[in-house]
Each structure stands twice: as structure tokens, then as C-alpha cells.
Design a protein around this motif. Structure first.
Motif, short mmCIF file in Angstrom:
data_model
loop_
_atom_site.label_atom_id
_atom_site.label_comp_id
_atom_site.label_asym_id
_atom_site.label_seq_id
_atom_site.Cartn_x
_atom_site.Cartn_y
_atom_site.Cartn_z
N UNK A 30 -2.25 2.49 14.82
CA UNK A 30 -1.65 2.78 13.55
C UNK A 30 -1.60 1.93 12.49
N UNK A 31 -1.93 2.56 11.63
CA UNK A 31 -2.63 0.87 10.04
C UNK A 31 -0.84 0.70 9.55
N UNK A 32 0.00 2.11 9.45
CA UNK A 32 1.23 1.58 9.09
C UNK A 32 2.45 0.80 9.41
N UNK A 33 3.54 0.26 8.87
CA UNK A 33 4.62 -0.10 8.80
C UNK A 33 5.73 1.01 9.93
N UNK A 34 6.74 0.29 10.54
CA UNK A 34 7.94 1.53 10.64
C UNK A 34 8.33 1.56 9.69
N UNK A 35 8.45 1.42 9.24
CA UNK A 35 8.60 2.02 7.82
C UNK A 35 8.48 3.21 7.11
N UNK A 36 7.36 4.12 8.00
CA UNK A 36 7.35 5.22 8.04
C UNK A 36 8.61 6.18 8.15
N UNK A 59 13.48 0.97 0.76
CA UNK A 59 12.72 -0.25 1.95
C UNK A 59 13.83 -1.65 1.58
N UNK A 60 14.23 -2.09 1.80
CA UNK A 60 16.01 -2.76 2.09
C UNK A 60 14.63 -4.22 2.67
N UNK A 61 12.98 -4.67 2.88
CA UNK A 61 12.59 -5.60 2.99
C UNK A 61 11.24 -5.81 1.29
N UNK A 62 11.91 -4.20 0.57
CA UNK A 62 10.58 -4.71 -0.52
C UNK A 62 11.76 -3.68 -1.41
N UNK A 111 0.93 -0.69 0.36
CA UNK A 111 -0.11 0.35 -0.45
C UNK A 111 0.88 1.27 -0.39
N UNK A 112 0.97 2.20 -1.22
CA UNK A 112 1.45 3.30 -1.07
C UNK A 112 3.39 3.04 -1.22
N UNK A 113 3.82 3.78 -1.93
CA UNK A 113 4.87 3.73 -2.83
C UNK A 113 5.73 4.69 -1.64
N UNK A 114 5.31 5.75 -1.30
CA UNK A 114 6.15 6.54 -0.10
C UNK A 114 7.16 6.13 1.55
N UNK A 115 6.59 4.70 1.26
CA UNK A 115 7.69 3.59 2.53
C UNK A 115 8.31 3.37 2.22
N UNK A 116 8.22 2.88 0.90
CA UNK A 116 9.07 1.68 0.09
C UNK A 116 10.18 2.18 -1.21
N UNK A 117 9.86 3.23 -1.54
CA UNK A 117 10.75 3.29 -3.00
C UNK A 117 10.37 5.36 -2.46
N UNK A 118 11.06 5.85 -2.40
CA UNK A 118 11.76 7.39 -2.21
C UNK A 118 12.90 8.06 -2.66
N UNK A 119 12.67 9.24 -3.42
CA UNK A 119 13.44 9.59 -4.29
C UNK A 119 13.82 10.63 -3.41
N UNK A 145 20.11 3.02 -2.88
CA UNK A 145 19.75 2.80 -1.72
C UNK A 145 19.25 1.80 -1.01
N UNK A 146 19.91 0.84 -0.22
CA UNK A 146 19.01 0.64 0.69
C UNK A 146 18.70 1.85 2.24
N UNK A 147 17.51 2.08 2.77
CA UNK A 147 17.07 2.77 3.77
C UNK A 147 17.41 1.94 4.95
N UNK A 148 18.19 2.97 5.67
CA UNK A 148 18.67 3.08 7.54
C UNK A 148 17.30 1.92 8.51
N UNK A 149 17.72 1.49 9.21
CA UNK A 149 16.67 0.30 10.14
C UNK A 149 15.74 2.00 10.53
N UNK A 150 14.66 1.13 10.69
CA UNK A 150 13.86 2.55 11.28
C UNK A 150 14.19 1.90 12.64
N UNK A 151 13.91 3.61 13.77
CA UNK A 151 14.25 3.62 15.28
C UNK A 151 13.75 2.71 16.07
N UNK A 152 12.12 2.50 15.53
CA UNK A 152 11.18 1.79 16.28
C UNK A 152 11.41 0.69 16.29
#
Ligand code: NVA
Length: 366
Positions: free
Chosen positions: A295-301, A260-263, A243-251, A281-288
Motif C-alpha cells: 500500500x502506498x498510503x499511510x494509516x490515515x486513510x 490530521x493531527x500531524x498535518x 499527496x492528496x488532501x483527503x487524508x489530511x483535511x476532510x469536511x 477538529x483533530x481526527x481520531x487516531x487510526x485503528x492500525x
């Protein structure tokens, strides 16, 4: 009369933006396309009603933090007009016991050049959400003679728009991933359905995530509506809830995307970027380890950032790993405390919709 609406991508210098509001937000009742998108272990399963007032107030405080941060940098901020979202709604095709919210705007409004188009969402509870933005659309229409005020074809959202029995509580994560890999999603192809947050705008090219909220018919519709643009479907087989590209592939700027390293993109879908020397580049690990409550969304916000210009980015204040990575990638980082707005539909990028970014429509993939 001034030019008010202009935006071709997510990185050109931001001058005017819409920031959502949490007022009157609801946890909507279950409907055909929603249960598929709520993780099985979520505390929100089976629950619906007004969100607790304290959380609404706190969410709004967070959005004010964002407003302040961008206004301090000279960006004009516009706000929607919330409706009483707890009203039941009906059309000739369906009834729903409530609406949802006017967060986040990114799901509803798509800005392409001088046009802002309201989306064709697949959730029935979001059918009338666009109304919260209509006062702003009218204002832009009055003040900017070139502004195109558009509404995508409204989906009917009858039972034929959804696969029934798609969701089963016993479905495992592995089975979900097989479905994602097979491009087997809960929506059917009887009509175009799309959330604006599934689209990534890059000048002449528009990349659209195919998943639980956006179908292939929508992509076909976009290709005919925008014949002068190249429309690309994207799939991320590692995402059990696409759902929604902006916690997955972000310019972040031309030539640089955090992923997102899992996606990672499906086979072949990186080629256009690599052929044009873009770095992914693989994004950094979330802090949480977990999203906040309700919340509906994943930690990858964590990676759902708002780029103010090609060298400046707003990152959520607690996401220290993501801030550090942005810094190493040469971005000036502005931290903003927004985490308690996440339950209302997302992070910094989600909470906004572009109105004006300096710049023009360029071809980044010649
Ligand atoms: N599916 C996404 C939503 C991003 C705004 C996630 O929760 O990771």
C-alpha cells in the motif's frame, strides 16, 4: 433529458457516484516523480509488475461492499472500464514500461457543478488512465445536455517537469519535513500538474494542496479557468509525503472539518475557516499501526470517508476510533469493509468520484 452531473462539494446528498475497479492493476516501474512518494521503508521499493491476482480479487470484493452500501441507500453507481494496464506507453516526450490502474477515480476526475474534468497528473504511468472513464463521460454527454466534458491541458512530462536528484535514499524524515515547510517539491513549474484528489471543493471556494502531486502553476491555471471561484493554496508542513488532501483535511458538513493531527495547515491558512466560524477538529487516531501490504498510503486513510449527506458518513469498518468520533460529532456512521482495497490507491473517498449531489453552488466564506 435528465440532469446527470452536478456536485459542488463533498457533503451534499449523494445521488450518483463512480466507484473504481482493481482489475489488471500494476505496481508501476520507478519514474522521475514516483520514488519521492514511496516511504523509504516500504516493501514496494524497487518492485514492479502486475499486482497478485488474489489481492485484485479481494480489492474488488471490497469495492463491491461499497457499491452495495450506497446502492442500498438509493445512490446510482457507475463503474469505469479497465484497460490492460500492463501495456508500455509512449508519447513524443516519454516512454513508460506500464500504466497503473483505474483506482482511485478521485485522483483523475474533478467534478465542479455540471463539469467533470480529467486531471493533469504528474505520474507518467497515469497518463492514459482517464481512458477508463471515457465510456462514462460519453454516456453522461449523451444523456445530460448540460454536462461539460473537459480535459485539463495535458502535461508533457518531459524531464523538465521534475527536479532530478531531488530524491536520495539517505534523506531523513526531518529533511523531508524541511522540504515540505520550504514548499520544495519534486515537480517543477514548467506546466500545470495536478491530481484531482488534491482539490477540496467548497462551493465558491476551491482549496488545493500544494505538494508532491500538484504544483503552483496548476493553481494559477485554475484561477484563470474558474475566475468566478476563489482558489486557495494549502500547505501542511507536518506531512513528509504531501499527496492528496483527503487524508489530511476532510469536511464532514458545512462548518466542520476533521484534520490530521500531524498535518495542520500552514500559518494563516486556517484563518478563512475560523473567520467564518468553521470548527476544525483533530481526527481520531487510526485503528492500525501500519497500512496493509503493498500500500502506498499511510494509516490515515482512517479519515478518508465518504459523506453521503451532512449527517451520514461511510467509514471503513475496522476504523473503530474514527467511527466513534464521527458518532460524537453527530454523524450517522455506516461501516463498510474496504481495507483490502487500500493498496489500490486509497480509502472510501479516494475510491469514488462524484457525479451527482443535490444542491447548488453556495458561498460558505462570505
Ligand atoms: N498522502 C496521503 C494519501 C491520502 C489519500 C496519505 O497516505 O496519508
Amino acid at each position: 433529458m435528465a440532469k446527470i452531473v452536478n456536485s459542488w462539494n463533498d457533503w451534499d446528498p449523494l445521488k450518483r457516484v463512480i466507484v473504481g475497479r482493481c482489475d489488471n492493476s500494476m505496481i508501476p516501474p520507478e519514474e522521475p516523480a514516483t520514488s519521492e512518494k514511496v516511504p523509504v521503508d516500504s516493501e514496494m521499493r524497487g518492485m514492479w509488475g502486475l499486482r497478485p491476482l488474489r489481492t485484485v480479487e479481494r480489492g474488488n470484493e471490497c469495492l463491491e461492499n461499497l457499491v452495495k452500501a450506497v446502492e442500498e441507500r438509493g445512490v446510482v453507481v457507475d463503474r469505469p472500464t479497465p484497460l490492460q494496464w500492463n501495456q508500455a506507453i509512449g508519447t513524443p516526450d516519454f516512454r513508460n514500461d506500464s500504466m497503473m490502474t483505474c483506482m482511485p477515480p478521485r485522483d483523475i476526475l474533478l467534478t465542479v457543478g455540471n463539469e467533470i474534468m480529467a486531471s493533469a497528473n504528474s505520474f507518467r504511468c497515469r497518463y492514459f488512465e482517464y481512458l477508463a472513464y471515457w465510456p462514462l463521460m460519453k454516456q453522461y454527454f449523451d444523456e445530460d445536455p448540460e454536462f461539460l466534458w473537459t480535459q485539463a491541458p495535458r502535461p508533457r512530462l518531459t524531464d523538465a517537469s521534475y527536479k532530478h536528484n531531488y530524491y536520495d535514499e539517505k534523506i531523513t524524515l526531518e529533511e523531508r519535513l524541511v522540504r515540505t515547510a520550504n514548499k520544495d517539491f519534486v515537480t517543477t513549474e514548467v506546466e500545470p500538474m495536478w491530481d484531482a484528489a488534491d482539490l477540496m471543493r467548497m462551493g465558491k471556494d476551491i482549496f488545493i494542496q500544494h505538494g508532491l502531486t500538484t504544483n503552483r502553476t496548476a493553481m494559477e491555471w485554475f484561477q484563470r479557468y474558474y475566475p468566478e471561484y476563489r482558489i486557495h493554496a494549502m500547505n501542511f508542513p507536518g506531512d513528509p509525503y504531501p499527496i492528496h488532501i483527503d487524508a489530511t483535511f476532510v469536511p464532514l458538513r458545512p462548518g466542520l472539518i476533521i484534520n490530521n493531527p500531524h498535518r495542520h495547515p500552514a500559518e494563516g491558512q486556517r484563518d478563512i475557516f475560523e473567520a467564518n466560524d468553521w470548527q476544525i477538529v483533530d481526527a481520531a487516531q487510526p485503528a492500525h499501526d501500519e497500512p496493509p501490504a503493498l500500500c502506498y498510503s499511510s494509516v490515515w486513510l482512517s479519515m478518508n470517508c465518504l459523506v453521503l449527506d451532512p449527517s451520514t458518513v461511510i467509514v471503513e469498518a475496522s476504523e473503530v476510533n474514527q467511527q466513534e468520533q464521527m458518532d460524537q460529532l453527530g454523524m450517522n456512521v455506516i461501516p463498510v469493509d474496504l481495507r483490502d482495497a487500500y493498496p489500490f490507491g486509497g480509502g472510501l473517498h479516494c475510491s469514488t468520484a462524484d457525479v451527482y449531489r443535490e444542491g447548488e453552488c453556495l458561498d460558505y466564506f462570505p
